[in-house]
Design a protein around this motif. Structure first.
Motif, PDB file in Angstrom:
ATOM      1  N   MET A   1      76.068  12.007  31.998  1.00  0.00           N
ATOM      2  CA  MET A   1      74.943  12.896  32.294  1.00  0.00           C
ATOM      3  C   MET A   1      75.016  13.346  33.745  1.00  0.00           C
ATOM      4  N   ALA A   2      74.714  14.602  33.972  1.00  0.00           N
ATOM      5  CA  ALA A   2      74.705  15.094  35.348  1.00  0.00           C
ATOM      6  C   ALA A   2      73.657  14.339  36.157  1.00  0.00           C
TER       7      ALA A   2
ATOM      8  N   HIS B  19      76.055  20.749  30.513  1.00  0.00           N
ATOM      9  CA  HIS B  19      75.617  19.359  30.409  1.00  0.00           C
ATOM     10  C   HIS B  19      74.724  19.131  29.211  1.00  0.00           C
ATOM     11  N   HIS B  22      74.734  15.988  27.260  1.00  0.00           N
ATOM     12  CA  HIS B  22      74.223  14.772  27.882  1.00  0.00           C
ATOM     13  C   HIS B  22      72.710  14.794  27.777  1.00  0.00           C
ATOM     14  N   GLY B  23      72.161  14.069  26.864  1.00  0.00           N
ATOM     15  CA  GLY B  23      70.717  14.051  26.739  1.00  0.00           C
ATOM     16  C   GLY B  23      70.146  12.778  27.296  1.00  0.00           C
ATOM     17  N   PRO B  24      68.850  12.677  27.257  1.00  0.00           N
ATOM     18  CA  PRO B  24      68.215  11.425  27.652  1.00  0.00           C
ATOM     19  C   PRO B  24      68.490  10.357  26.599  1.00  0.00           C
ATOM     20  N   PRO B  25      68.226   9.074  26.904  1.00  0.00           N
ATOM     21  CA  PRO B  25      68.395   8.025  25.893  1.00  0.00           C
ATOM     22  C   PRO B  25      67.523   8.327  24.682  1.00  0.00           C
ATOM     23  N   TYR B 525      67.325  17.864  32.003  1.00  0.00           N
ATOM     24  CA  TYR B 525      66.744  16.517  32.141  1.00  0.00           C
ATOM     25  C   TYR B 525      66.704  16.088  33.603  1.00  0.00           C
TER      26      TYR B 525
END
Lengths: 40, 535
Positions: A1-2, B19, B22-25, B525
């Motif tokens: 994640m960035a 991105h 790439h997510g949050p949990p 995020y």
């Protein structure tokens, strides 16, 4: 994640100092108030 | 208002999309352990809405009971509990957390910070609300029923009731701790984590109003904590601060409570001023008129709020000099408030105005809050207040301030920033329907209460004389229209989260703070990968 940008060490120090002063204000007000009324 | 440029490659669309995977949990742990200011802001807003529905249900039960004279639906003791917990839930559970939710979402984005200064403390501030809410609502189910002294927790009633009072006192302590931690976080973030070039006088008004509000909270929450601690020791540890039977003075509690309570009113309205100060310039397509004077007026209101508490207790028998002081000091608040009202009007003057839902709510706020302000001036006049004290005129006054004031600003803010938060446009038609139902329902509910109060109907009484029947029936009809129209609001918000037209990054062409000029919709995020530089 960035990753987000991080606060600089100077910003961290200042933030901790600000928080400490504010927490002392809160506890000070509460303590003075309580001491005043319970000692009366 | 500031303008800003990127010094480096910050979030643009491509960068954000790169991105996306790439997510949050996922799942519950995302919300339980999150330190992300946007997640915490979202939780605050949902919590406040849940409490708003709960407090609103109590209000509708109160209004249903008052639809006609005589006792219809509830026992008098339960009615008193309803009015008490309705007030506590709306003040501490709905309005305040809603503004903290806005602060969490917006303060870091508007000053160019990555997150709040103390993200873990931020998480803790939120999760403290849950046990406090459970204590408040759970107090209905203990022997003796929930607190029935009014939200002001006045002795001697508060000393005489059962264990629900202890639950309420503990809830107030926890809520106060949460507010204090939130305030420390907000002040620290604003003072220390602003982006390069974001000087204090370039900050958006919403950030300014929250900075001042947080200082108010720091100053008065310990006083409330002290007052309820004294109540607790009166109840269980043999002291007699407020117990006349032991030589104490119930009036002292009123002084201490309102020293907290009046700044509390501004804690609930200053962030509303901030939201409206963002929205009106955006839809007038003009910069805010008198930015600096708005900052100074907000500060003046905050300072004056510490010296007006006595206007809540003109009838307790203060010396005439005290009454006069509090009367004139209260009237003085109309000056900085007037500065703000005229600045908002001047901002709109000759602007290219359009009236989307956020602007409708903001203009509704402006008109109705001004009515609430004027009825406040009426109540500030000591001899008038002695007549109107504890009547429905007071109920009408503070609902005009806190519902069409604070709540309308919250609604305006939700519609304004929802496209930024979700990446979707809400239904403008349904939004406008929600506004008009709220506007009509609110005024039908609360304007007649001025007449009831002027005619002498007392507040917090489940029964009333026959001559008050018609206005009470009209008020109840309005309350139900207003209450049920909020379910439409819930539907609009959920449907916007689930889908809808793609929201442009700069949804409103007149909006110029960093979240509109520098961040995509929805906001990624992690907000800023590198700090923006503000010129």
């Amino acid at each position: 994640m960035a990753e987000p940008h991080k606060p600089t060490p100077q910003q961290r120090r200042n933030a901790l100092l600000s928080a400490a002063v504010l927490a002392a204000m809160v506890l000070g007000i509460y303590a003075v108030f309580m001491l005043k009324v319970f000692s009366a | 208002m500031s303008t800003a440029t990127h010094a480096h490659d910050t979030h643009g669309h491509d960068h954000a999309h790169a991105h996306d995977h790439h997510g949050p949990p996922a799942g519950f742990s995302r919300w339980m352990y999150t330190t992300n200011h946007k997640d915490i802001g979202t939780m605050y807003l949902w919590f406040s809405f849940a409490m708003f529905l709960m407090g609103g249900s109590m209000a509708l039960l109160i209004r249903a009971e008052l639809f006609q004279p005589g006792l219809q639906l509830v026992e008098p003791q339960f009615f008193n509990s309803l009015t008490t917990v309705h007030g506590l839930v709306m003040v501490f559970g709905a309005i305040m957390p809603a503004f903290v939710g806005f602060a969490n979402w917006l303060v870091p984005m508007q000053i160019g910070a990555a997150d709040m200064a103390f993200p873990r403390m931020n998480n803790w501030s939120f999760w403290l609300l849950i046990p406090a809410a459970l204590l408040l609502v759970g107090s209905f189910f203990v022997p003796g029923g929930a607190a029935a002294s009014g939200w002001t927790l006045y002795p001697p009633l508060i000393i005489q009731q059962g264990m629900s009072i202890d639950m309420t006192i503990l809830a107030v302590h926890i809520l106060g701790a949460s507010s204090i931690m939130g305030s420390i976080n907000i002040i620290t973030t604003i003072l220390n984590l602003r982006a390069p070039g974001m000087t204090l006088m370039k900050m958006p008004l919403f950030v300014w109003t929250w900075l001042i509000t947080a200082y108010l909270l720091i100053a008065v929450m310990p006083v409330l904590a002290g007052a309820v601690t004294m109540l607790l020791t009166d109840r269980h540890f043999g002291t007699s601060f407020f117990n006349a039977a032991g030589g104490g003075d119930p009036t002292m509690f009123m002084h201490i409570f309102w020293f907290f309570g009046h700044p509390e009113v501004y804690i609930m309205i200053l962030p509303a001023f901030g939201i409206v100060s963002q929205i009106i310039p955006a839809f007038a397509r003009k910069p805010l008129f008198g930015y600096a004077s708005m900052v100074y007026a907000t500060s003046s209101i905050a300072i004056l709020s510490f010296i007006v508490w006595g206007h809540h207790m003109f009838t307790v028998g203060m010396p005439a000099a005290g009454n006069l002081f509090f009367m004139y000091a209260t009237m003085l608040i109309a000056v900085p408030t007037g500065v703000k009202i005229f600045n908002w009007i001047a901002t709109m003057w000759k602007g290219s105005m359009t009236f989307e839902t956020p602007m409708l709510f903001a203009v509704g706020f402006l008109c109705l809050f001004t009515i609430g302000g004027f009825s406040g001036l009426v109540l500030a006049i000591t001899p008038v207040d002695i007549t109107l004290h504890n009547t429905y005129y007071v109920v009408a006054h503070f609902h005009y301030v806190l519902v069409s004031g604070a709540l309308f600003a919250i609604m305006a803010g939700i519609y304004f920033w929802l496209p930024k938060w979700t990446g979707h446009m809400y239904s403008e038609g349904l939004g406008k329907l929600h506004f008009w139902l709220s506007m009509i329902g609110f005024n039908v509910a609360f304007f007649p209460q001025h007449f009831l109060g002027l005619a002498g109907m007392p507040r917090r009484i489940p029964d009333y004389a026959l001559q008050f029947t018609e206005w009470n029936q009209i008020s109840t009809v309005g309350a139900f229209i207003f209450g049920f129209s909020q379910l439409l609001f819930l539907y609009i918000v959920i449907s916007t989260i689930r889908g809808g037209a793609k929201a442009p990054d700069r949804t409103w062409e007149g909006a110029d703070s960093l979240e509109w000029t520098h961040l995509p919709s929805p906001v990624p995020y992690h907000t800023f990968e590198t700090a923006p530089v503000v010129k």
